[in-house]
Design a protein around this motif. Structure first.
Motif, short mmCIF file in Angstrom:
data_model
loop_
_atom_site.label_atom_id
_atom_site.label_comp_id
_atom_site.label_asym_id
_atom_site.label_seq_id
_atom_site.Cartn_x
_atom_site.Cartn_y
_atom_site.Cartn_z
N THR A 74 38.46 41.25 42.73
CA THR A 74 37.70 42.49 43.78
C THR A 74 37.36 43.90 42.50
OG1 THR A 74 40.10 43.32 43.96
CG2 THR A 74 39.37 41.56 45.67
N HIS A 75 38.17 44.15 42.32
CA HIS A 75 37.75 45.61 40.80
C HIS A 75 36.00 45.39 40.63
CE1 HIS A 75 38.71 48.91 38.93
NE2 HIS A 75 37.91 47.97 37.51
N ARG A 76 35.40 46.33 40.74
CA ARG A 76 34.06 46.27 41.01
C ARG A 76 32.82 45.22 40.95
NH1 ARG A 76 35.07 50.80 35.89
NH2 ARG A 76 36.11 52.42 37.15
N ASN A 77 32.75 44.23 41.52
CA ASN A 77 32.79 43.10 41.78
C ASN A 77 32.11 42.90 42.53
OD1 ASN A 77 31.95 40.51 41.22
ND2 ASN A 77 33.83 39.11 41.47
N PRO A 78 31.03 43.84 42.77
CA PRO A 78 30.48 44.08 44.51
C PRO A 78 29.75 42.18 44.63
CG PRO A 78 28.89 44.37 42.76
CD PRO A 78 29.89 44.62 41.74
N ASP B 73 40.82 28.04 42.07
CA ASP B 73 39.31 28.49 40.49
C ASP B 73 38.73 29.49 40.54
OD1 ASP B 73 37.72 27.63 38.48
OD2 ASP B 73 35.95 27.69 39.89
N ALA B 74 38.16 29.12 42.99
CA ALA B 74 37.77 30.35 43.33
C ALA B 74 38.36 32.10 43.10
CB ALA B 74 36.46 30.45 45.00
N ALA B 75 39.10 31.61 43.42
CA ALA B 75 40.20 32.92 44.04
C ALA B 75 40.16 33.92 42.35
CB ALA B 75 41.53 32.45 44.08
N LEU B 76 39.94 33.38 41.53
CA LEU B 76 40.44 34.15 40.29
C LEU B 76 38.92 35.73 40.41
CD1 LEU B 76 40.77 35.03 37.14
CD2 LEU B 76 38.92 33.08 36.57
N SER B 77 37.39 34.37 41.23
CA SER B 77 36.31 35.67 40.79
C SER B 77 36.30 36.50 42.32
CB SER B 77 35.38 34.76 40.64
OG SER B 77 34.95 33.86 41.16
N HIS B 78 36.43 35.74 43.61
CA HIS B 78 35.95 35.42 44.80
C HIS B 78 36.16 35.86 45.47
CE1 HIS B 78 32.70 33.62 41.99
NE2 HIS B 78 31.45 34.21 43.31
N VAL B 79 36.11 36.23 46.81
CA VAL B 79 36.84 36.12 48.04
C VAL B 79 36.21 36.66 49.43
CG1 VAL B 79 38.00 38.83 47.17
CG2 VAL B 79 36.13 38.27 48.53
N GLY B 80 36.73 35.70 50.01
CA GLY B 80 35.86 35.74 51.40
C GLY B 80 34.63 34.46 51.63
N ASN B 81 34.12 34.48 52.02
CA ASN B 81 32.86 33.65 51.96
C ASN B 81 32.54 33.49 50.24
OD1 ASN B 81 31.39 33.82 55.35
ND2 ASN B 81 31.92 35.38 54.41
N GLY B 82 32.79 34.07 49.79
CA GLY B 82 31.97 33.71 48.20
C GLY B 82 33.98 32.08 47.50
N ILE B 83 35.09 32.52 48.43
CA ILE B 83 35.88 31.31 48.53
C ILE B 83 36.16 29.89 49.26
CG2 ILE B 83 38.10 30.69 49.25
CD1 ILE B 83 38.97 33.53 47.95
N TYR B 84 35.17 30.23 50.48
CA TYR B 84 35.14 29.60 51.18
C TYR B 84 33.82 28.43 50.38
CZ TYR B 84 36.66 32.87 54.95
OH TYR B 84 37.99 33.87 55.10
N GLY B 85 33.25 29.12 50.12
CA GLY B 85 31.62 28.27 49.33
C GLY B 85 32.19 27.68 48.47
N GLU B 86 33.00 27.46 47.38
CA GLU B 86 33.92 26.61 47.00
C GLU B 86 34.33 25.65 47.05
OE1 GLU B 86 35.66 26.25 42.24
OE2 GLU B 86 35.13 27.61 42.92
#
Length: 472
Positions: free
Chosen positions: A257-261, A293-306
């Motif tokens: 989440t930090h500085r990760n748009p 794996d996804a939760a390291l770098s993503h949230v929400g729909n980013g996680i759902y995508g993986e």
């Protein structure tokens, strides 16, 4: 996926949003999606916040009154957006935690055993199909330049529409067209082994992680592997932002989440396939482990995508059609999320009997306001390619690449699923033979991997070799 050194045009927001909201000035308008540049972070965080239900008008006005070369001031504006509250009219429910995601589902998709007689061939076809599909999409992977119309114009000039092979090279290249710089290795007649791509690096890394950690895999293990095995500038968007955060000492969940748009962009979706390979016919098990794996770098729909990609691949091992696999995989996506809405929309377009061209126009109209490397719009064209491909690997892949946006990532995902559904017999020799059973990789120690070896190692995990703890 996009190398962030490229400069691309600003993503267009819907006209009603643009007319009602102030826009960033010219100093912020050209974004290279690069987490190392404060102006990119601000530009892309404004888009991310607007897309996910936040009012950032005051931030935009402040940014336009700020010197874009003042690094600390720009980063302060980025950080300040974390305190914003979502609009009350936000209509979606998009949890981040695995337990909350599980609780949002109507029911977890049931697992079924993949037929052992086909499994060896399907796993091999999955790797070949993914790698070939990635290479087919690579020369036209830049959605701001290679639009649907631009791709069609180019292919028609080359006598190659609809696409049914690697992209051809026109010599001389017509004015207004520019293939990506990988074209000498990825175009028709020039493929000699697979080119390097992050859409191939991540599956190789996932296999290594699963061999090492098995079902005990956690985001910390993924982050440690990235910083040990990946060069920083060979990862992009959310992964680069997360990498920077890891090297600065942050830990999950702050890494994502930090500085990760880019936390809801396609980077995680391209990392999910191997989790499906090792849980053939068990989509929830694949999705749940891919979450780590996804939760390291993503949230929400980013996680759902993986999670969705992992479940889609898993379901393909036992499904009778692409539609069945897509429908089953949709069951791991929170039903009130934007990703579920988009996938369901495309399924309905297909059920209503629209042509692929008409459906693609609807997809572009509904989801074209997202960045061309976002999860939601790219998942929609993956679904369309598989549905209108009607069980034919090349038809599904060709339609997917001709849909534009993140062509190599989408080609890889469709190639993986269509490869499983049709087996190696369904893979065109003109695509797989030039790979020569070899792929390049930026991962330290994994360059020039043999594709058949990757498949054999994957099969070993899928048939009982996946442990519940680190290998000894």
């Amino acid at each position: 996926m996009l190398p962030t050194r490229l400069v691309v045009q600003e993503t267009c927001m819907p006209s009603d949003t643009r007319s009602a909201s102030p826009e960033l000035g010219e100093a912020y308008r050209n974004s290279g999606f690069d987490a190392l540049r404060p102006t990119d972070l601000l530009h892309d965080e404004v888009l991310q916040r607007r897309e996910s239900g936040y009012d950032v008008d005051a931030v935009v006005e402040q940014a336009n009154a700020t010197d874009p070369d003042d690094r600390e001031a720009v980063l302060a504006l980025v950080d300040g957006m974390t305190t914003l509250e979502r609009r009350r009219d936000w209509a979606y429910e998009e949890p981040d935690g695995l337990a909350a995601i599980r609780a949002s589902l109507e029911r977890v998709p049931a697992g079924s055993a993949a037929p052992p007689a086909r499994l060896t061939d399907q796993v091999h076809a999955a790797w070949l199909g993914r790698i070939a599909g990635c290479n087919v999409g690579k020369p036209v992977e830049m959605g701001s330049h290679w639009t649907v119309e631009h791709i069609r114009d180019y292919l028609e000039r080359a006598g190659a529409y609809p696409l049914d092979d690697y992209v051809p090279v026109l010599d001389p290249m017509p004015a207004g067209f520019e293939l990506r710089d990988n074209w000498p290795d990825t175009t028709r007649g020039n493929v000699d082994g697979s080119a390097r791509d992050d859409d191939i690096d991540y599956p190789i890394l996932a296999l290594h992680l699963l061999e090492t950690w098995g079902t005990s895999l956690r985001p910390e293990h993924v982050g440690e592997a990235w910083t040990m095995l990946f060069p920083l500038k060979q990862v992009y968007t959310a992964e680069r932002a997360a990498y920077v955060n890891l090297t600065n000492g942050l830990r999950p969940p702050d890494v994502a989440t930090h500085r990760n748009p880019y936390r809801e962009w396609i980077g995680a979706q391209i990392r999910g396939d191997v989790f499906g390979y090792v849980f053939p016919g068990d989509p929830w098990a694949a999705a749940a482990l891919s979450y780590q794996d996804a939760a390291l770098s993503h949230v929400g729909n980013g996680i759902y995508g993986e999670m969705w990609a992992a479940a889609l691949v898993s379901a393909a091992f036992t499904a009778s059609s692409a539609r069945e696999a897509i429908t089953v995989a949709l069951g791991v996506v929170p039903p009130r999320s934007r990703l579920a809405e988009a996938i369901g929309h495309v399924l309905r377009l297909h059920a209503d009997g629209l042509t692929w061209e008409a459906a693609l126009e609807q997809i572009r109209r509904s989801y074209g306001h997202y960045s061309w490397v976002h999860t939601i719009n790219n998942a929609a064209v993956v679904v369309a390619g598989l549905l209108w491909g009607e069980g034919d690997y090349m038809a599904a892949l060709g339609k997917t690449v001709m849909s534009g946006w993140d062509t190599d990532s989408n080609g890889a995902t469709v190639g993986s699923v269509a490869g499983i559904l049709g087996g190696t017999a369904g893979l065109p020799a003109r695509l797989v033979e030039p790979l020569h059973d070899r792929t390049r990789s930026a991962l330290f120690g994994f360059d020039n991997s043999r594709i058949s070896d990757l498949a054999e190692r994957t099969l070993a995990l899928a048939t009982g070799g996946l442990t519940a703890g680190p290998a000894r």
